[in-house]
Design an enzyme around this catalytic site. Structure first.
Site, mmCIF file in Angstrom:
data_model
loop_
_atom_site.group_PDB
_atom_site.id
_atom_site.type_symbol
_atom_site.label_atom_id
_atom_site.label_comp_id
_atom_site.label_asym_id
_atom_site.label_seq_id
_atom_site.Cartn_x
_atom_site.Cartn_y
_atom_site.Cartn_z
ATOM 1 C CG ASP A 120 63.057 37.924 14.291
ATOM 2 O OD1 ASP A 120 62.697 38.376 13.382
ATOM 3 O OD2 ASP A 120 62.490 38.534 15.767
ATOM 4 C CE1 TYR B 148 52.979 40.456 1.787
ATOM 5 C CE2 TYR B 148 51.653 41.007 -0.177
ATOM 6 C CZ TYR B 148 52.726 39.976 0.735
ATOM 7 O OH TYR B 148 53.220 38.825 0.037
#
Ligand code: NAD
Length: 258
Positions: free
Chosen positions: A60, A152
């Site tokens: 991760d 984003y």
């Protein structure tokens, strides 16, 4: 293939599918050793085996301890690391009024913070195996904004500037370590599926996504892999702190792009 990456040992995040897997395949074809990492353990292990990579590791990218363990495992599997590809990422729709703070933090953690914690953790390995390269998969969304891509846009612009800072630190301290960002437009991977589905059909979705792209098509993962191959190779050893667009011309457009 011409084995342009012989002697390269590449650590690629988000390697279970999409752009990460395409880069892994191409790097292998070019003679590199490759370790793929991803949060999807089964898939990354399966794909790594299929392409003959040295390992497929659960990782991760938001977790500093996971970075330490993954880098140690990759170093062991390849006897070094000299190419680091920050590719893992997620998207999010949301404007300044609708985006949740939770989603904003998640996108920034995966798409941006990971580049800092991962590069910092990888520096000792890269310094030991110079010449080395750091490749950051940003986006055209790091260069041009959309009202619905608040998180984003923020994360992808952040990593573009972070890449330049990393590049300058390495260059000014005499390291043969380059750092560059790649900025693809919509490319045929799972990350664009939600945007395609919004339009009801694949055909309508692709038409909507490519409307403003001068070359009027989606990008292909192999096209991003080709650019990453160049940046990972010694052919690019004087190239650092730069942004590479793979975008069918969209960022060259002025107002009213058609
Ligand atoms: N496909 C596009 O249109 C496009 C355009 C510009 C930039 N990008 C960027 O390219 C990169 C790769 O995306 P893709 O298009 O292959 O999409 P994808 O969804 O197919 O792949 C993303 C991968 O990242 C992994 N991932 C997600 N969260 C993670 C985490 N916390 N830790 C580790 N791995 C994690 C996923 O499991 C997946 O395998 C992303 O950074 C994306 O923002 C994609």
């Amino acid at each position: 293939m011409s084995k342009r990456l012989k002697g390269k040992k590449a650590f690629i995040t988000g390697g279970a599918q999409g752009l990460g897997l395409a880069m892994g395949k191409r790097f292998m074809e070019e003679g590199a050793d490759v370790v793929l990492t991803d949060i999807q353990l089964d898939k990354v292990a399966e794909e790594a085996e299929k392409i003959g990579a040295a390992a497929g590791i659960e990782h991760d990218v938001t977790d500093p301890f996971a970075w330490k363990a993954a880098l140690e495992a990759a170093n062991e599997a390849m006897d070094g690391i000299n190419v680091l590809v920050h590719n893992a990422g997620i998207g999010s729709f949301g404007n300044v009024e609708t985006e949740t703070y939770e989603m904003y933090r998640k996108v920034c953690a995966i798409d941006m913070d990971s580049v800092f914690i991962g590069t910092q953790a990888a520096m000792p390995y890269l310094k030991e195996h110079q010449p080395a390269s750091i490749i950051v998969i940003s986006s055209v969304a790091g260069l041009m904004a959309d009202g619905n891509f608040l998180s984003y846009n923020t994360a992808k612009a952040g990593v573009a500037m972070m890449t330049k800072s990393i590049a300058l630190h390495c260059a000014r301290n005499g390291m043969q370590i380059t750092a560059n960002s790649i900025h693809p437009v919509f490319t045929r991977t799972a990350i664009i599926d939600p945007m395609i589905q919004l339009k009801g059909s694949q055909e309508e979705g692709e038409k909507a996504l490519t409307r403003n792209i001068p070359m009027k098509r989606l990008g292909e993962p192999e096209e991003v892999a080709a650019m990453a191959t160049y940046l990972a190779s010694d052919e690019a050893k004087f190239v650092t702190g730069s942004e590479f667009r793979i975008d069918g011309g969209i960022t060259a457009c002025g107002l009213g792009a058609k």
